[in-house]
Design an enzyme around this catalytic site. Structure first.
Site, PDB file in Angstrom:
ATOM      1  N   ASP A  68     -32.464  -4.962  10.925  1.00 59.15           N
ATOM      2  CA  ASP A  68     -33.398  -4.497  11.963  1.00 59.15           C
ATOM      3  C   ASP A  68     -32.586  -4.006  13.166  1.00 59.15           C
ATOM      4  OD1 ASP A  68     -35.939  -5.243  10.687  1.00 59.15           O
ATOM      5  OD2 ASP A  68     -35.140  -7.274  10.834  1.00 59.15           O
ATOM      6  N   GLU A 106     -33.423 -13.806   2.552  1.00 61.05           N
ATOM      7  CA  GLU A 106     -34.475 -13.006   3.215  1.00 61.05           C
ATOM      8  C   GLU A 106     -35.488 -13.984   3.813  1.00 61.05           C
ATOM      9  OE1 GLU A 106     -35.284  -9.563   3.880  1.00 61.05           O
ATOM     10  OE2 GLU A 106     -36.825 -10.726   4.887  1.00 61.05           O
ATOM     11  N   ASP A 132     -33.691 -18.161   7.312  1.00 59.95           N
ATOM     12  CA  ASP A 132     -32.833 -17.418   8.238  1.00 59.95           C
ATOM     13  C   ASP A 132     -31.378 -17.450   7.745  1.00 59.95           C
ATOM     14  OD1 ASP A 132     -31.321 -16.463  10.360  1.00 59.95           O
ATOM     15  OD2 ASP A 132     -32.315 -17.697  11.887  1.00 59.95           O
ATOM     16  N   PHE A 186     -35.357   1.263   3.105  1.00 62.82           N
ATOM     17  CA  PHE A 186     -35.238   1.702   4.487  1.00 62.82           C
ATOM     18  C   PHE A 186     -34.386   2.945   4.622  1.00 62.82           C
ATOM     19  CE2 PHE A 186     -37.446  -2.028   5.323  1.00 62.82           C
ATOM     20  CZ  PHE A 186     -38.052  -1.833   6.555  1.00 62.82           C
ATOM     21  N   ASP A 190     -28.936   3.136   9.687  1.00 63.34           N
ATOM     22  CA  ASP A 190     -29.295   4.527   9.964  1.00 63.34           C
ATOM     23  C   ASP A 190     -29.542   4.711  11.466  1.00 63.34           C
ATOM     24  OD1 ASP A 190     -31.642   3.155  10.268  1.00 63.34           O
ATOM     25  OD2 ASP A 190     -32.858   4.510   9.030  1.00 63.34           O
ATOM     26  N   THR A 232     -31.711   2.185  -0.580  1.00 60.99           N
ATOM     27  CA  THR A 232     -32.676   1.130  -0.276  1.00 60.99           C
ATOM     28  C   THR A 232     -33.958   1.758   0.275  1.00 60.99           C
ATOM     29  OG1 THR A 232     -32.221   0.709   2.046  1.00 60.99           O
ATOM     30  CG2 THR A 232     -30.715  -0.315   0.462  1.00 60.99           C
TER      31      THR A 232
HETATM   32  C1  LIG Z   1     -35.056  -3.231   8.141  1.00 58.45           C
HETATM   33  S1  LIG Z   1     -35.222  -4.386   6.850  1.00 58.45           S
HETATM   34  C2  LIG Z   1     -34.100  -3.797   5.591  1.00 58.45           C
HETATM   35  C3  LIG Z   1     -34.396  -4.326   4.232  1.00 58.45           C
HETATM   36  C4  LIG Z   1     -33.470  -3.857   3.100  1.00 58.45           C
HETATM   37  N1  LIG Z   1     -32.105  -4.294   3.326  1.00 58.45           N
HETATM   38  C5  LIG Z   1     -33.536  -2.368   2.927  1.00 58.45           C
HETATM   39  O1  LIG Z   1     -32.564  -1.676   3.273  1.00 58.45           O
HETATM   40  O2  LIG Z   1     -34.570  -1.879   2.447  1.00 58.45           O
HETATM   41  C6  LIG Z   1     -34.367  -5.803   7.478  1.00 58.45           C
HETATM   42  C7  LIG Z   1     -34.686  -7.058   6.701  1.00 58.45           C
HETATM   43  O3  LIG Z   1     -33.877  -8.134   7.184  1.00 58.45           O
HETATM   44  C8  LIG Z   1     -34.654  -9.318   7.209  1.00 58.45           C
HETATM   45  N2  LIG Z   1     -34.012 -10.231   8.173  1.00 58.45           N
HETATM   46  C9  LIG Z   1     -33.849 -10.039   9.496  1.00 58.45           C
HETATM   47  N3  LIG Z   1     -33.179 -11.053  10.050  1.00 58.45           N
HETATM   48  C10 LIG Z   1     -32.903 -11.931   9.033  1.00 58.45           C
HETATM   49  C11 LIG Z   1     -32.247 -13.180   8.983  1.00 58.45           C
HETATM   50  N4  LIG Z   1     -31.719 -13.728  10.087  1.00 58.45           N
HETATM   51  N5  LIG Z   1     -32.161 -13.812   7.800  1.00 58.45           N
HETATM   52  C12 LIG Z   1     -32.695 -13.259   6.675  1.00 58.45           C
HETATM   53  N6  LIG Z   1     -33.334 -12.062   6.665  1.00 58.45           N
HETATM   54  C13 LIG Z   1     -33.431 -11.408   7.836  1.00 58.45           C
HETATM   55  C14 LIG Z   1     -36.036  -8.847   7.604  1.00 58.45           C
HETATM   56  O4  LIG Z   1     -37.049  -9.771   7.212  1.00 58.45           O
HETATM   57  C15 LIG Z   1     -36.123  -7.513   6.845  1.00 58.45           C
HETATM   58  O5  LIG Z   1     -36.674  -7.691   5.561  1.00 58.45           O
END
Ligand SMILES: C[S@@+](CC[C@H](N)C(=O)[O-])C[C@H]1O[C@@H](n2cnc3c(N)ncnc32)[C@H](O)[C@@H]1O
Length: 241
Positions: free
Chosen positions: A146, A96, A123, A221, A182, A219
Site C-alpha cells: 500500500d 496477508e 500482520d 495491482f 507502481d 499481480t
Molecule cells: C496494494 S495490495 C497488493 C496486493 C498484491 N501484492 C498485489 O500486487 O496484487 C497490498 C496488500 O498488502 C496487505 N498488507 C498491508 N500491510 C500488511 C501487513 N503489515 N501484513 C500483511 N499484509 C499487509 C494488504 O492487506 C493488501 O492486501
C-alpha cells in the site's frame, strides 16, 4: 487463524510479543464468499500457520529442506499461487491481513493442487518478529505494498529503515529482498532506505532499479497500475552480511 491472545498492547509487550502501534493497513472487514469461507474451514489445518504458535521450523512445516520464499501482503494470492506452482522445488510462505484474500489464496491453491505453500492471516510485522527464524529465508517478496500516497500517511508505509533491517536478519546470507511498486515516490524512498542500510548489495547494474524479472507474475495491482498508465519499479537487494 488469527487468535487474540492479548488483551492490551502493554500485556502483550510484557509477554515479550511484538505489537506495532502504527500499522501499514486498515483492516477491511470485507465479507467472505462461500468459497473463501469453505476453503478456510476445510484447509486451514494443512495450509494455515498461526501467529500464536510462535517460531516455526520451516523444514518441519514443509517436511523438506527446500529454500523458502516469503511473500508479504499477497492480496488475493493469485500471483503467489502461480509462483508456487511454477517452482515446486521451493517452499512459499505468504502473509496477508485481509481474510478474504487468505481464503481466496487457499481456495486457488487447492484448485491447483499446490503443496509447497503455507499462509498466515496476520500482520507481517508481528509474524517477522515472533515466528520467522533469523537467517532462514532465501527470498522475501513485497509486491505493490500500500503506497499511502499522502505525506501525512507516509509513516504507515511498511518499508522503513527498521523494516529493511528486520528483513535482512530474516534472509540467509546471499538471500534476496525483492520489492516492486507502481508509485514513483515510494520507489525512491525504498531505494533510499535500502542504500542507507548496511549489509545489502544492490543487484541493479546502475545501482538503482532492476528490470522486471520473469519470475514475477503480473499481480492484480500491477495490472491495475498498467491500465492507469503507471510505471513499475523493481528493486532487488542481496544480503551480503
Ligand atoms: C496494494 S495490495 C497488493 C496486493 C498484491 N501484492 C498485489 O500486487 O496484487 C497490498 C496488500 O498488502 C496487505 N498488507 C498491508 N500491510 C500488511 C501487513 N503489515 N501484513 C500483511 N499484509 C499487509 C494488504 O492487506 C493488501 O492486501
Amino acid at each position: 487463524m488469527t487468535e487474540r491472545t492479548h488483551k492490551t498492547v502493554e500485556q502483550a509487550e510484557q509477554e515479550g510479543k511484538y505489537i506495532r502501534k502504527v500499522r501499514s493497513f486498515v483492516k477491511r472487514e470485507g465479507r467472505l464468499t462461500n468459497a473463501q469461507a469453505r476453503a478456510l474451514e476445510l484447509h486451514w489445518q494443512t495450509m494455515g500457520l498461526d501467529h500464536h504458535k510462535n517460531v516455526i521450523d520451516p523444514s518441519a512445516v514443509f517436511n523438506n529442506d527446500n529454500p523458502v520464499v516469503l511473500e508479504i501482503g499477497f492480496g488475493m494470492g493469485k500471483s503467489l499461487v502461480e509462483m508456487a506452482k511454477n517452482a515446486p522445488e521451493l517452499n512459499f510462505i505468504g502473509i496477508e491481513v485481509h481474510k478474504p484474500g487468505v481464503g481466496a489464496c487457499i481456495a486457488l491453491a487447492q484448485e491447483e493442487g499446490i503443496k509447497n505453500l503455507r499462509v498466515y492471516e496476520h500482520d507481517a510485522i508481528e509474524i517477522l518478529a515472533d515466528c520467522i527464524p533469523d537467517a532462514s529465508i532465501t527470498t522475501v517478496q513485497l509486491f505493490f505494498p500500500d503506497p499511502w500516497h499522502k505525506k501525512k500517511h507516509h509513516k504507515r508505509r511498511i518499508v522503513s529503515p527498521e523494516f529493511v533491517e528486520t528483513i535482512r536478519q530474516k534472509l540467509k546470507i546471499g538471500g534476496v529482498f525483492h520489492m516492486a511498486t507502481d508509485w514513483e515516490n515510494y520507489a525512491e524512498c525504498m531505494l533510499e532506505d535500502m542504500q542507507a542500510s548496511a549489509g545489502y548489495k544492490n543487484l541493479s547494474e546502475n545501482n538503482d532499479f532492476v528490470p522486471r524479472p520473469d519470475s514475477r507474475p503480473l499481480t492484480k495491482f500491477e495490472n491495475r497500475g498498467q491500465r492507469l498508465g503507471h510505471g513499475v519499479w523493481d528493486l532487488q537487494f542481496q544480503r551480503v552480511d
